[in-house]
Scaffold this motif. Structure first.
Motif, PDB file in Angstrom:
ATOM      1  N   ILE A   1      -0.807   6.724  -9.266  1.00  0.00           N
ATOM      2  CA  ILE A   1      -0.122   7.319  -8.113  1.00  0.00           C
ATOM      3  C   ILE A   1      -0.338   6.448  -6.880  1.00  0.00           C
ATOM      4  N   ASP A   2      -1.496   6.600  -6.215  1.00  0.00           N
ATOM      5  CA  ASP A   2      -1.728   5.757  -5.043  1.00  0.00           C
ATOM      6  C   ASP A   2      -2.053   4.335  -5.495  1.00  0.00           C
ATOM      7  N   PHE A   3      -1.610   3.355  -4.682  1.00  0.00           N
ATOM      8  CA  PHE A   3      -1.594   1.959  -5.140  1.00  0.00           C
ATOM      9  C   PHE A   3      -1.881   1.038  -3.960  1.00  0.00           C
ATOM     10  N   LEU A   4      -2.662  -0.021  -4.247  1.00  0.00           N
ATOM     11  CA  LEU A   4      -2.915  -1.067  -3.256  1.00  0.00           C
ATOM     12  C   LEU A   4      -2.822  -2.416  -3.964  1.00  0.00           C
ATOM     13  N   GLY A   5      -1.856  -3.220  -3.576  1.00  0.00           N
ATOM     14  CA  GLY A   5      -1.653  -4.517  -4.209  1.00  0.00           C
ATOM     15  C   GLY A   5      -1.756  -5.643  -3.200  1.00  0.00           C
ATOM     16  N   MET A   6      -2.389  -6.749  -3.606  1.00  0.00           N
ATOM     17  CA  MET A   6      -2.598  -7.889  -2.722  1.00  0.00           C
ATOM     18  C   MET A   6      -2.213  -9.185  -3.437  1.00  0.00           C
ATOM     19  N   PRO A   7      -1.174  -9.891  -2.975  1.00  0.00           N
ATOM     20  CA  PRO A   7      -0.892 -11.214  -3.544  1.00  0.00           C
ATOM     21  C   PRO A   7      -2.068 -12.163  -3.306  1.00  0.00           C
ATOM     22  N   ILE A   8      -2.339 -13.016  -4.276  1.00  0.00           N
ATOM     23  CA  ILE A   8      -3.384 -14.046  -4.158  1.00  0.00           C
ATOM     24  C   ILE A   8      -2.686 -15.322  -3.728  1.00  0.00           C
ATOM     25  N   VAL A   9      -2.987 -15.780  -2.522  1.00  0.00           N
ATOM     26  CA  VAL A   9      -2.214 -16.891  -1.955  1.00  0.00           C
ATOM     27  C   VAL A   9      -3.108 -18.072  -1.630  1.00  0.00           C
ATOM     28  N   ASP A  10      -2.493 -19.258  -1.702  1.00  0.00           N
ATOM     29  CA  ASP A  10      -3.123 -20.500  -1.246  1.00  0.00           C
ATOM     30  C   ASP A  10      -2.083 -21.217  -0.394  1.00  0.00           C
ATOM     31  N   GLY A  11      -2.266 -21.128   0.929  1.00  0.00           N
ATOM     32  CA  GLY A  11      -1.241 -21.668   1.816  1.00  0.00           C
ATOM     33  C   GLY A  11       0.048 -20.869   1.678  1.00  0.00           C
ATOM     34  N   ASP A  12       1.128 -21.543   1.324  1.00  0.00           N
ATOM     35  CA  ASP A  12       2.413 -20.869   1.143  1.00  0.00           C
ATOM     36  C   ASP A  12       2.673 -20.498  -0.312  1.00  0.00           C
ATOM     37  N   GLU A  13       1.740 -20.807  -1.193  1.00  0.00           N
ATOM     38  CA  GLU A  13       1.946 -20.560  -2.622  1.00  0.00           C
ATOM     39  C   GLU A  13       1.268 -19.269  -3.052  1.00  0.00           C
ATOM     40  N   ILE A  14       1.999 -18.448  -3.800  1.00  0.00           N
ATOM     41  CA  ILE A  14       1.430 -17.239  -4.372  1.00  0.00           C
ATOM     42  C   ILE A  14       0.913 -17.575  -5.760  1.00  0.00           C
ATOM     43  N   LEU A  15      -0.403 -17.487  -5.943  1.00  0.00           N
ATOM     44  CA  LEU A  15      -1.046 -17.879  -7.198  1.00  0.00           C
ATOM     45  C   LEU A  15      -1.125 -16.733  -8.200  1.00  0.00           C
ATOM     46  N   GLY A  16      -1.090 -15.501  -7.698  1.00  0.00           N
ATOM     47  CA  GLY A  16      -1.235 -14.346  -8.581  1.00  0.00           C
ATOM     48  C   GLY A  16      -1.253 -13.080  -7.758  1.00  0.00           C
ATOM     49  N   GLU A  17      -1.749 -11.997  -8.355  1.00  0.00           N
ATOM     50  CA  GLU A  17      -1.783 -10.715  -7.659  1.00  0.00           C
ATOM     51  C   GLU A  17      -2.989  -9.910  -8.129  1.00  0.00           C
TER      52      GLU A  17
ATOM     53  N   ARG B   1       0.867  -1.188   0.000  1.00  0.00           N
ATOM     54  CA  ARG B   1       0.000   0.000   0.000  1.00  0.00           C
ATOM     55  C   ARG B   1       0.895   1.227   0.000  1.00  0.00           C
ATOM     56  N   SER B   2       0.710   2.065  -1.024  1.00  0.00           N
ATOM     57  CA  SER B   2       1.586   3.230  -1.174  1.00  0.00           C
ATOM     58  C   SER B   2       0.778   4.430  -1.629  1.00  0.00           C
ATOM     59  N   ALA B   3       1.082   5.591  -1.045  1.00  0.00           N
ATOM     60  CA  ALA B   3       0.417   6.831  -1.451  1.00  0.00           C
ATOM     61  C   ALA B   3       0.943   7.319  -2.799  1.00  0.00           C
ATOM     62  N   ASP B   4       2.156   6.868  -3.174  1.00  0.00           N
ATOM     63  CA  ASP B   4       2.715   7.227  -4.480  1.00  0.00           C
ATOM     64  C   ASP B   4       3.612   6.075  -4.934  1.00  0.00           C
ATOM     65  N   ILE B   5       3.072   5.247  -5.803  1.00  0.00           N
ATOM     66  CA  ILE B   5       3.783   4.050  -6.228  1.00  0.00           C
ATOM     67  C   ILE B   5       5.103   4.383  -6.918  1.00  0.00           C
ATOM     68  N   ARG B   6       5.219   5.585  -7.434  1.00  0.00           N
ATOM     69  CA  ARG B   6       6.433   5.966  -8.156  1.00  0.00           C
ATOM     70  C   ARG B   6       7.632   6.084  -7.225  1.00  0.00           C
ATOM     71  N   THR B   7       7.375   6.151  -5.917  1.00  0.00           N
ATOM     72  CA  THR B   7       8.482   6.231  -4.962  1.00  0.00           C
ATOM     73  C   THR B   7       8.874   4.871  -4.405  1.00  0.00           C
ATOM     74  N   HIS B   8       8.152   3.820  -4.794  1.00  0.00           N
ATOM     75  CA  HIS B   8       8.459   2.486  -4.283  1.00  0.00           C
ATOM     76  C   HIS B   8       9.811   2.022  -4.835  1.00  0.00           C
ATOM     77  N   PRO B   9      10.644   1.372  -4.019  1.00  0.00           N
ATOM     78  CA  PRO B   9      11.979   0.969  -4.486  1.00  0.00           C
ATOM     79  C   PRO B   9      11.958  -0.015  -5.649  1.00  0.00           C
ATOM     80  N   ARG B  10      10.866  -0.746  -5.852  1.00  0.00           N
ATOM     81  CA  ARG B  10      10.806  -1.703  -6.960  1.00  0.00           C
ATOM     82  C   ARG B  10      10.082  -1.142  -8.185  1.00  0.00           C
ATOM     83  N   PHE B  11       9.672   0.121  -8.125  1.00  0.00           N
ATOM     84  CA  PHE B  11       8.977   0.710  -9.268  1.00  0.00           C
ATOM     85  C   PHE B  11       9.953   0.909 -10.428  1.00  0.00           C
ATOM     86  N   GLU B  12       9.535   0.462 -11.625  1.00  0.00           N
ATOM     87  CA  GLU B  12      10.398   0.578 -12.794  1.00  0.00           C
ATOM     88  C   GLU B  12       9.724   1.308 -13.952  1.00  0.00           C
ATOM     89  N   GLY B  13       8.635   1.991 -13.694  1.00  0.00           N
ATOM     90  CA  GLY B  13       7.965   2.733 -14.746  1.00  0.00           C
ATOM     91  C   GLY B  13       6.965   1.880 -15.503  1.00  0.00           C
TER      92      GLY B  13
END
Length: 374
Positions: free
Chosen positions: A114-130, A93-105
């Protein structure tokens, strides 16, 4: 309860029910993406499922026009923040995704986010998507937005896992069908083709010295060929064996004994009580076990006599196939690996029947199948 709260609950309910509705997984995921964008009042929403090769097998978005999609270009690769969310189950969750260290344009035609909310889709320990949102229309994404998106991501996980299970069950069904056809071909058609070959050889040997007998043998060849063709059709469409279609197990075994007695050197006999009709799967299993036992005896045992007996046993039956051929060592490893024995055991198991094979080298073989009633 406020009107907006009721509307929100209806939206969540619709997204959840979509998971169990008769929709494709893509339709379910698209419903969840659209619901997430509306519920959290975001301008843009997207969901990606990785393909295991650095890209996305599915990438769905909501809030973009068709023209914007075309201008953006191909589906994004797993780089920058999109790649990071597939390796870390923590929400972003970021108020400005452009300042995130992993942002690459993003591509030139991509809308500004600008503002961003991302949630990994998980099943147990496995990340299925986002699943992620951008540009909240009113204010910034808050903790309650994160909780709601987490709920929708959990239901996206259900849809993805269900799709995987369906695909695996479909693959398993294909494997099982192939195994069924292999068993049917071995149990039924192979025996008829073997008998057909012997009869054709006998007819060829008689053509010059006894044309009348050769003609009779050729009639048997035609009948065996017709039977084999009918068996193949039955196997392909999964029908009951053609010999069982009429009067049941006893009549089918009697016909089988009469045919084999005519085309083989060994004396093949059949005896039966008045036996009850069994459920179709059990009659078919007994018939196939009898065919396999007869095939093994006549092809491998060189017997002089083979007998088939079908006796009543309460509501069920006991089938016995006995030959005086060469026999074999039942404890030998090779015997346990023979397709015929494995097929008989599998058929007995599937019908809830008990199979016993008794044999010794030089002392013939007895196959006994105890089949319960309905």
């Amino acid at each position: 309860m406020a009107t907006c709260d009721r509307d929100e609950l209806r939206e969540v309910s619709a997204a959840v029910l979509a998971v169990t509705a008769h929709l494709s997984v893509r339709e379910v995921l698209q419903t969840i993406v659209s619901a997430a964008r509306r519920l959290l009042d975001a301008r843009y929403a997207a969901l990606g499922i990785p393909d295991g090769r650095g890209s996305f097998r599915e990438f769905l978005a909501d809030g973009l026009t068709d023209a914007q999609w075309r201008a953006i270009g191909p589906i994004p690769r797993q780089h920058g923040l999109l790649g990071a969310m597939l390796s870390d189950p923590a929400p972003v969750r970021s108020a400005d995704i452009r300042t995130h260290p992993r942002f690459e344009g993003w591509p030139a035609a991509h809308p500004e986010m600008i503002d961003f909310l991302g949630m990994p889709i998980v099943d147990g320990d496995e990340i299925l998507g986002e699943l992620f949102l951008a540009n909240k229309r009113s204010g910034r994404f808050e903790a309650e937005d994160e909780e709601l998106l987490k709920l929708l991501a959990a239901h996206a996980a259900i849809a993805i896992v269900n799709a995987r299970l369906y695909e695996r069950s479909r693959e398993l069904s294909i494997v099982e069908e192939r195994q069924r056809i292999a068993r049917e071909l071995h149990d039924a058609v192979t025996q008829k083709l073997f008998s057909l070959r012997l009869t054709a050889e006998a007819a060829a040997a008689l053509v010059e010295r006894d044309p009348a007998r050769a003609a009779a043998e050729l009639d048997t060849v035609r009948r065996l060929a017709a039977d084999a063709t009918a068996e193949l059709k039955s196997i392909v469409v999964g029908l009951r064996p053609v010999d069982l279609a009429g009067d049941g197990l006893a009549a089918a075994l009697a016909r089988q004994a009469e045919l084999l007695d005519r085309v083989h050197a060994a004396k093949v006999t059949f005896a039966s009580d008045t036996v009850p009709r069994l459920p179709a799967p059990r009659e078919e299993a007994a018939y196939r076990v009898a065919q396999e036992a007869l095939h093994n005896a006549l092809r491998h045992g060189a017997p002089s006599r083979v007998s088939i007996e079908l006796r009543r046993a309460g509501p069920g039956v006991v089938l016995t196939v006995t030959d005086d051929g060469s026999g074999f060592e039942t404890a030998a490893k090779a015997a346990g690996q023979r397709l015929g024995l494995a097929s008989m055991r599998e058929r007995a198991r599937s019908a809830g029947a008990r199979l016993h094979v008794a044999s010794r080298p030089g002392e013939g073989t007895t196959v006994t199948l105890e089949v319960p009633g309905g």
